[in-house]
Design a protein around this motif. Structure first.
Motif, PDB file in Angstrom:
ATOM      1  N   VAL A   1       0.721  -1.343  -0.022  1.00  0.00           N
ATOM      2  CA  VAL A   1       0.013   0.007  -0.077  1.00  0.00           C
ATOM      3  C   VAL A   1       0.862   1.194   0.086  1.00  0.00           C
ATOM      4  O   VAL A   1       1.813   1.236   0.982  1.00  0.00           O
ATOM      5  N   ALA A   2       0.648   2.057  -1.104  1.00  0.00           N
ATOM      6  CA  ALA A   2       1.323   3.339  -1.030  1.00  0.00           C
ATOM      7  C   ALA A   2       0.354   4.494  -0.558  1.00  0.00           C
ATOM      8  O   ALA A   2      -0.484   5.104  -1.406  1.00  0.00           O
ATOM      9  N   GLU A   3       0.604   5.137   0.398  1.00  0.00           N
ATOM     10  CA  GLU A   3      -0.432   6.060   1.067  1.00  0.00           C
ATOM     11  C   GLU A   3      -0.057   7.640   0.838  1.00  0.00           C
ATOM     12  O   GLU A   3       0.915   7.783   1.127  1.00  0.00           O
ATOM     13  N   PRO A   4      -0.729   8.261   0.060  1.00  0.00           N
ATOM     14  CA  PRO A   4      -0.152   9.615  -0.370  1.00  0.00           C
ATOM     15  C   PRO A   4      -0.126  10.616   1.025  1.00  0.00           C
ATOM     16  O   PRO A   4      -1.292  10.374   1.930  1.00  0.00           O
ATOM     17  N   LEU A   5       0.702  11.323   1.255  1.00  0.00           N
ATOM     18  CA  LEU A   5       0.880  12.204   2.325  1.00  0.00           C
ATOM     19  C   LEU A   5       0.538  13.540   1.917  1.00  0.00           C
ATOM     20  O   LEU A   5       0.630  13.969   0.525  1.00  0.00           O
ATOM     21  N   ALA A   6       0.326  14.516   2.779  1.00  0.00           N
ATOM     22  CA  ALA A   6      -0.127  15.728   2.581  1.00  0.00           C
ATOM     23  C   ALA A   6       0.973  16.712   1.897  1.00  0.00           C
ATOM     24  O   ALA A   6       0.709  17.550   0.904  1.00  0.00           O
ATOM     25  N   ASP A   7       2.260  16.262   1.946  1.00  0.00           N
ATOM     26  CA  ASP A   7       3.456  17.022   1.789  1.00  0.00           C
ATOM     27  C   ASP A   7       3.988  16.316   0.433  1.00  0.00           C
ATOM     28  O   ASP A   7       5.275  16.804  -0.164  1.00  0.00           O
TER      29      ASP A   7
ATOM     30  N   ASP B   1      -0.849   2.961  -5.303  1.00  0.00           N
ATOM     31  CA  ASP B   1      -1.830   4.077  -4.539  1.00  0.00           C
ATOM     32  C   ASP B   1      -3.206   3.999  -5.108  1.00  0.00           C
ATOM     33  O   ASP B   1      -3.512   3.922  -6.235  1.00  0.00           O
ATOM     34  N   THR B   2      -4.133   3.752  -4.096  1.00  0.00           N
ATOM     35  CA  THR B   2      -5.540   3.655  -4.640  1.00  0.00           C
ATOM     36  C   THR B   2      -6.607   4.526  -4.289  1.00  0.00           C
ATOM     37  O   THR B   2      -7.667   4.352  -4.461  1.00  0.00           O
ATOM     38  N   THR B   3      -6.175   5.600  -3.631  1.00  0.00           N
ATOM     39  CA  THR B   3      -6.765   6.626  -3.021  1.00  0.00           C
ATOM     40  C   THR B   3      -6.592   8.048  -3.924  1.00  0.00           C
ATOM     41  O   THR B   3      -7.477   8.756  -3.576  1.00  0.00           O
ATOM     42  N   SER B   4      -5.704   8.295  -4.538  1.00  0.00           N
ATOM     43  CA  SER B   4      -5.470   9.661  -5.211  1.00  0.00           C
ATOM     44  C   SER B   4      -6.418   9.608  -6.350  1.00  0.00           C
ATOM     45  O   SER B   4      -7.156   8.728  -7.005  1.00  0.00           O
ATOM     46  N   ALA B   5      -6.881  11.003  -6.918  1.00  0.00           N
ATOM     47  CA  ALA B   5      -7.879  11.031  -7.867  1.00  0.00           C
ATOM     48  C   ALA B   5      -7.418  10.542  -9.003  1.00  0.00           C
ATOM     49  O   ALA B   5      -8.603   9.898  -9.627  1.00  0.00           O
ATOM     50  N   ASP B   6      -6.168  10.358  -9.429  1.00  0.00           N
ATOM     51  CA  ASP B   6      -5.960   9.474 -10.655  1.00  0.00           C
ATOM     52  C   ASP B   6      -5.598   7.941 -10.226  1.00  0.00           C
ATOM     53  O   ASP B   6      -5.067   7.299 -11.203  1.00  0.00           O
ATOM     54  N   ALA B   7      -6.024   7.353  -9.270  1.00  0.00           N
ATOM     55  CA  ALA B   7      -5.539   6.123  -8.763  1.00  0.00           C
ATOM     56  C   ALA B   7      -6.604   5.070  -9.869  1.00  0.00           C
ATOM     57  O   ALA B   7      -7.520   5.475 -10.591  1.00  0.00           O
ATOM     58  N   PRO B   8      -5.845   3.743 -10.100  1.00  0.00           N
ATOM     59  CA  PRO B   8      -4.785   3.597  -9.250  1.00  0.00           C
ATOM     60  C   PRO B   8      -3.473   3.915  -9.879  1.00  0.00           C
ATOM     61  O   PRO B   8      -3.464   3.988 -11.240  1.00  0.00           O
TER      62      PRO B   8
END
Length: 385
Positions: free
Chosen positions: A133-139, A166-173
């Motif tokens: 899992v690659a979880e995006p961070l705010a920074d 990354d499965t959560t960003s707008a352009d995921a996966p």
């Protein structure tokens, strides 16, 4: 001008490394002395441009060096391979105008060690997918959670290059390629107790929200087969350098077989085995198989260095050279053991160790099934749905 591999790996250094290999294997430890000497010789930065303080070599020269190193200690060569893969990818990208891995080149010059964290248990997609899992961070950074296997250089790496999904960003996966430093969020299991290649210490690595800072997130690409340069860079350098290690291993087995044939005397004939027609045929056949690979590796490595226009054929060529190198090496070691006789069955025998080491070749990507599937698609077209 012919490249002089001995200028980078002198005979005395090769002999010291060879002299330690049996004990490293016996004790199942990382070859720290080998790494220290290679680092002092500038070996960690051979693929870094000279203007950045590196050796300025190409992939073709690195292939020759890894073949030479593998004649001394295949496990050391295979471990160092994983660091050289990242410096090689940095070179492939830079040669194509992409400077995303400049920090890898600069770090290698400073003596930092980069490990390869791509393999995952049961993930036969390899570069085309990830269970991490690659979880995006705010920074702009990412936190990685998952388990990587066969993480070579486990006791010594300073940065782990890896991928996750990354499965959560707008352009995921999106598959995210990044580098994480050592931290409490990275746990290395002490589980490397294998048949061969013991000195690589390719242990399992657990990632517990291990953070890659924003400036160490190098690529985001769509899952699946992808023409992105980082996919090509990883695949090309990985396959060529793997093929180089196993080709060097085969050369050592061939040399040992020749030496044995010249010194082992037959009670039946009273002459050395070098005069026995059957042994001569066997060693000749070993040589015929071996001779093809250094030339093939040199050719395809130069093509990567020079950005040859192979297009869609690249993946067949690259998986093919690795597959042929591993198959050749296994067959040469098998025959070397037959030439040497029963003494090679003892654990103290170098040929016995090479026999155990060469078995690892079949597990590296591309495995035989993948290599054949790639070749079948290239020649026959894709499977009909």
């Amino acid at each position: 001008m012919t490249f002089d591999a001995a200028a980078w790996l002198p005979d005395d250094l090769i002999e010291r490394i060879r002299g330690r290999a049996a004990q490293v294997d016996h004790d199942n430890v990382f070859p720290q002395e080998d790494l220290d000497e290679l680092a002092a010789a500038g070996y960690l930065s051979i693929l870094v441009p000279s203007e950045l303080g590196g050796g300025g070599l190409g992939l073709a020269e690195a292939s020759l060096l890894q073949q030479r190193l593998a004649t001394a200690a295949p496990a050391t060569a295979l471990a160092i391979n994983m660091h050289l893969v990242w410096t090689g990818v940095a070179k492939v990208l830079a040669d194509r105008g992409i400077d995303d891995l400049r920090f890898v080149q600069e770090g290698a010059v400073r003596g930092e060690v980069f490990a390869f964290g791509i393999s995952e248990a049961g993930n036969d997609l390899v570069l085309f997918g990830s269970d991490t899992v690659a979880e995006p961070l705010a920074d702009g950074g990412y936190a990685f959670t998952g388990t990587k296997i066969f993480t070579s250089l486990a006791p010594v790496w300073t940065h782990l290059g890896l991928h996750g999904l990354d499965t959560t960003s707008a352009d995921a996966p999106q598959l995210v390629y990044a580098f994480v430093p050592r931290s409490d969020a990275v746990v290395t299991r002490d589980d490397w107790d294998t048949v061969g290649m013991r000195g690589t210490q390719s242990r399992t690595t657990e990632l517990h929200s291990a953070v890659a800072p924003a400036d160490r997130v190098v690529r985001r690409v769509a899952p699946g087969p992808n023409p992105d340069p980082i996919v090509f860079g990883i695949f090309s350098v990985f396959e060529i350098l793997l093929g180089s290690v196993y080709t060097g291993l085969a050369r050592r087995a061939l040399d040992l077989a020749v030496a044995t044939a010249k010194t082992r005397t037959s009670k039946k004939s009273g002459t050395t085995y070098a005069q026995d027609p059957d042994i001569r045929w066997r060693i000749a056949d070993m040589g015929l198989r071996y001779d093809a690979l250094p030339t093939e590796l040199a050719s395809i490595a130069r093509d990567v260095d020079e950005n040859a226009p192979h297009g869609a054929r690249w993946f067949t060529l690259l998986s093919g050279v690795k597959h042929r190198a591993v198959v050749m090496a296994k067959s040469v070691v098998d025959d070397a053991i037959l030439v040497a006789g029963g003494s090679s069955y003892f654990t103290r025998s170098e040929l016995g160790r090479l026999y155990r080491d060469v078995l690892a070749g079949q597990f590296h990507p591309s495995d035989p099934e993948s290599a054949h599937a790639t070749a079948a698609s290239a020649w026959l077209g894709p499977l009909e749905s």
